[in-house]
Scaffold this motif. Structure first.
Motif, mmCIF file in Angstrom:
data_model
loop_
_atom_site.group_PDB
_atom_site.id
_atom_site.type_symbol
_atom_site.label_atom_id
_atom_site.label_comp_id
_atom_site.label_asym_id
_atom_site.label_seq_id
_atom_site.Cartn_x
_atom_site.Cartn_y
_atom_site.Cartn_z
ATOM 1 N N PRO A 551 0.828 -1.197 -0.152
ATOM 2 C CA PRO A 551 0.082 -0.127 -0.304
ATOM 3 C C PRO A 551 0.582 0.702 0.165
ATOM 4 C CG PRO A 551 -0.889 -1.819 1.985
ATOM 5 C CD PRO A 551 0.607 -2.358 1.119
ATOM 6 N N LEU A 552 2.010 1.202 1.065
ATOM 7 C CA LEU A 552 2.803 2.340 0.589
ATOM 8 C C LEU A 552 3.291 2.735 -0.820
ATOM 9 C CD1 LEU A 552 5.121 1.461 4.085
ATOM 10 C CD2 LEU A 552 3.629 3.976 3.148
ATOM 11 N N ASN A 553 3.135 1.651 -1.544
ATOM 12 C CA ASN A 553 3.966 2.239 -3.041
ATOM 13 C C ASN A 553 3.487 2.634 -3.737
ATOM 14 O OD1 ASN A 553 6.055 1.437 -2.489
ATOM 15 N ND2 ASN A 553 5.755 -0.577 -3.091
ATOM 16 N N ALA A 554 1.654 2.963 -3.332
ATOM 17 C CA ALA A 554 0.271 3.279 -3.977
ATOM 18 C C ALA A 554 0.946 4.376 -5.021
ATOM 19 C CB ALA A 554 -0.918 3.604 -3.158
ATOM 20 N N THR A 555 0.664 5.400 -4.288
ATOM 21 C CA THR A 555 2.240 6.664 -4.828
ATOM 22 C C THR A 555 3.044 6.748 -4.673
ATOM 23 O OG1 THR A 555 1.518 7.943 -2.662
ATOM 24 C CG2 THR A 555 -0.126 7.715 -4.174
ATOM 25 N N GLU A 556 4.127 6.687 -6.099
ATOM 26 C CA GLU A 556 5.418 8.240 -5.817
ATOM 27 C C GLU A 556 5.794 9.065 -4.554
ATOM 28 O OE1 GLU A 556 6.239 5.335 -8.638
ATOM 29 O OE2 GLU A 556 7.782 6.556 -7.278
ATOM 30 N N VAL A 557 4.841 9.764 -4.623
ATOM 31 C CA VAL A 557 5.808 10.540 -3.496
ATOM 32 C C VAL A 557 4.715 10.224 -2.090
ATOM 33 C CG1 VAL A 557 6.182 12.700 -2.740
ATOM 34 C CG2 VAL A 557 7.374 11.712 -4.938
#
Ligand SMILES: CCCCCCCCCCCCCCCC(=O)SCCNC(=O)CCNC(=O)[C@H](O)C(C)(C)COP(=O)(O)OP(=O)(O)OC[C@H]1O[C@@H](n2cnc3c(N)ncnc32)[C@H](O)[C@@H]1OP(=O)(O)O
Ligand SMILES: Cc1cc2nc3c(=O)[nH]c(=O)nc-3n(C[C@H](O)[C@H](O)[C@H](O)COP(=O)(O)OP(=O)(O)OC[C@H]3O[C@@H](n4cnc5c(N)ncnc54)[C@H](O)[C@@H]3O)c2cc1C
Length: 572
Positions: A551-557
């Motif tokens: 889930p932490l990788n759902a957004t690049e930043v």
């Protein structure tokens, strides 16, 4: 469990304890009234025995069930904060009924713990019923899928025939009718027996993951200039994992034996023959403790043998551990179970054997040991010759170690009594020895059952590799507990050295078959749910894929940059 088979779930207690308790303790009328709707999940129940203040000490449970003949009802009440039911699975938010264990009071007398079916939530709205305060006990070490709950009863009234009355009864005028045996109301033997099989499954899953991963993981240098070897070629890796593999097979056979024994003896009990209940209680209590303690430690060995990736949830090993470890506590805390087996069975049998009684079942060796004590000891007095190849002689060695430790515990109690201590104090001051005696007895039972099983194997190749596993299990146990065998005069230092050497040979012998032996458990990828333990061994690609799904990788930043890091920078 539709997503992750074998994960704990809120209905476990309904399926694993509520329904079986009805089957064992409900009258035919109660079966009609409760079992059918429970089978169809109209009624969802749990098994509410443990309280905030008591889990082990059943006689200390405080919840009361007081019979009111004027209304033909029981009044269920939690008199103190420590009497609040605490821990039952599925109690917090799922169940609408509970089998509540309470001290039965009728005609001014207390008759001890009995089981009562208590409705706790409205069957349609699921709102807690009047007098019922119920909820979840909060986050735990694991079991996050299960709403282990609390239940406070404030003078809740239930009909007379909500008391499970297959054995004990209360007449309409309040007369108490004793059960044919006080032991029948204890229950819990079913789940304890099943937990032995759970220990085997936990071991099979863990060593499948660790051994498969150890076959695909290459690391370091064994011979300068050569490619990095499979870590399964390191002797230390084999020494960690192959005894776990051997234990997984051993416990699989013990789990089958426990299930068959439970089925056989509970059949006798239903037919009114209670004579085998003490053996079933002692065996299930002891083997539940023995196998869960061993499996609990072995899962951690498997996790750590996978290095950093073992610590990732992708390996499944952290989840296997977190879900398995409470088996050492629930359904009978392990130390207490070991003490039950020793005090209520082994020492009692030792004393019967000492007066010449012929014993049956798993303790028959105590009769042989008693007879041995009466025969003159051989002058040499030294340890018998040790064969590191002959399984039957190893079974005999474990038997003699168990007999020796049971005798040591029994003698310790005798010595404490002679020092003037009371019975209770004498037992308490011997409880370390009692636990050791139970552990040794269970260890003997496991080794014996493993070797007995080999007699049923016809295929020569299968029998050969299983014999190697049985040898490794027996010799590793001997090495790990060499103090017991040395102390009992069953092993000499040179023999202990030979045992260590033989273990190294067996590790080498097992190396070629290790992966096939875990494949033989036939645990598919869905059941294992482990990137490291994949059948196709394609670990790295799937590990990267698994991480990408985080889930932490759902957004690049991540939003935390804007919310915290950036403002923090501007203040520095
Ligand atoms: C199919 C689909 C499945 C789906 C999926 C299922 C998954 C399923 C997941 C489950 C997930 C978590 C499930 C956790 C559920 C809990 O944890 S339920 C709560 C468990 N709690 C316990 O086990 C309590 C442990 N404590 C005790 O059992 C008792 O306090 C003790 C330790 C036996 C002592 O009791 P006591 O009354 O002081 O008894 P004591 O004086 O020692 O002995 C009296 C006599 O009774 C005998 N006795 C004692 N206990 C027993 C017994 N149980 N039986 C027979 N005789 C007994 C003794 O041998 C003794 O006999 P004698 O020597 O007199 O002949
Ligand atoms: C995940 C989970 C699920 C559970 N589900 C249920 C459920 O569905 N229904 C239910 O009724 N209960 C349930 N329980 C409760 C469980 O049965 C109890 O926790 C267990 O019986 C141990 O009792 P206790 O917690 O009071 O520990 P205690 O008995 O207080 O144990 C604490 C320590 O005291 C020691 N000790 C206690 N008595 C003795 C003695 N006589 N001699 C020597 N040492 C002793 C123990 O060895 C232990 O080291 C669950 C527990 C867990 C963790």
């Amino acid at each position: 469990s539709c997503v992750h088979p074998d994960r704990p779930e809120p209905l476990d207690l309904h399926l694993g304890m509520f329904l079986p308790t009805l089957l064992n303790q409900a009258t035919p009328e109660q079966m009609e009234r409760f079992f059918t709707p429970a089978w169809n999940l109209r009624i969802i129940g749990t098994y509410a025995q443990t309280e905030m203040g008591h889990g082990t000490h059943l006689r200390g449970l405080e919840t009361t069930a007081t019979f009111d003949p004027s209304t033909q009802e029981f009044v269920l009440h939690s008199p103190t904060i420590s009497s609040i039911k605490w821990w039952p699975g599925g109690l917090g938010k799922t169940s609408n009924h509970a089998i509540v264990l309470a001290q039965l009071h009728t005609q001014g007398r207390c008759h001890g713990l009995h089981a009562f079916i208590v409705p706790i939530r409205d069957m349609d709205t699921h709102v807690p019923l009047p007098g019922v305060v119920v909820g979840d006990i909060g986050p735990k070490f694991g079991f996050s899928e299960v709403d282990n709950g609390f239940l406070k009863l404030e003078h809740v009234r239930i009909p007379l025939d909500n008391m499970l009355m297959k054995f004990a009864k209360v007449e309409p005028d309040g007369t108490y009718v004793k059960p044919p045996s006080a032991k029948l109301t204890y229950g819990m033997v079913f789940i304890r027996s099943m937990i032995v099989g759970q220990s085997a499954l936990a071991l099979a899953k863990s060593c499948t993951i660790a051994i498969r991963y150890s076959a695909v993981r290459h690391q370091s240098e064994l011979r300068p200039g050569e490619p990095e070897p499979q870590i399964l070629n390191y002797q230390t890796q084999q020494h960690k994992l192959f005894p776990v593999l051997a234990a997984a097979y051993a416990f699989t056979f013990v789990g089958q034996y426990m299930k068959d024994t439970y089925r056989r003896i509970s059949g006798d009990i239903h037919a009114g023959d209670y004579s085998q209940l003490p053996e079933l209680h002692a065996l299930s209590a002891g083997l539940k403790a023995f196998t869960t303690w061993a499996a609990n430690a072995a899962i951690e060995v498997c996790r750590m043998s996978c290095g950093g990736h073992g610590y990732s949830r992708s390996s499944a090993l952290p989840d296997i551990y977190v879900e398995f470890t409470p088996t050492c506590t629930y359904e009978g805390e392990n130390t207490v179970m070991m003490l039950q087996t020793a005090s209520r069975y082994l020492v009692k049998s030792y004393r019967q054997a000492s007066v010449g009684q012929r014993l049956q079942g798993s303790v028959s060796y105590l009769s042989e040991a008693a007879a041995q004590r009466l025969r003159p000891r051989p002058v040499s007095g030294g340890a018998a010759p040790l064969s590191t190849q002959d399984l039957l002689s190893l079974v005999h060695l474990y038997q003699r170690r168990a007999a020796s430790l049971v005798e040591l515990a029994a003698k310790s109690i005798q010595q404490e009594l002679q020092r003037g201590r009371s019975q209770e104090e004498a037992w308490n001051h011997s409880s370390i020895d009692l636990v050791r005696a139970s552990d040794a007895h269970c260890h003997f039972v496991v080794v014996k059952l493993f070797v007995d099983k080999l007699e049923q194997v016809d295929d020569a190749a299968v029998k050969a590799v299983l014999s190697t596993l049985a040898l490794l299990y027996a010799l590793k146990g001997l090495a790990d507990n060499s103090g017991d065998f040395l102390q009992a005069g069953l092993l000499t230092v040179p023999q202990a050295t030979r045992v260590s050497a033989r273990i190294k040979e067996l590790l080498e012998e097992l190396r070629p078959d290790a992966v096939a032996l875990v494949d033989a458990f036939d645990l598919n990828d869905r059941k294992l749910n482990s990137v490291l333990g994949r059948y196709d061994g394609n670990v790295y690609e799937h590990l990267y894929e698994w991480a990408r799904q985080s889930p932490l990788n759902a957004t690049e930043v991540h939003e935390s940059f804007h919310k915290y890091l950036k403002p923090l920078r501007s203040r520095l």
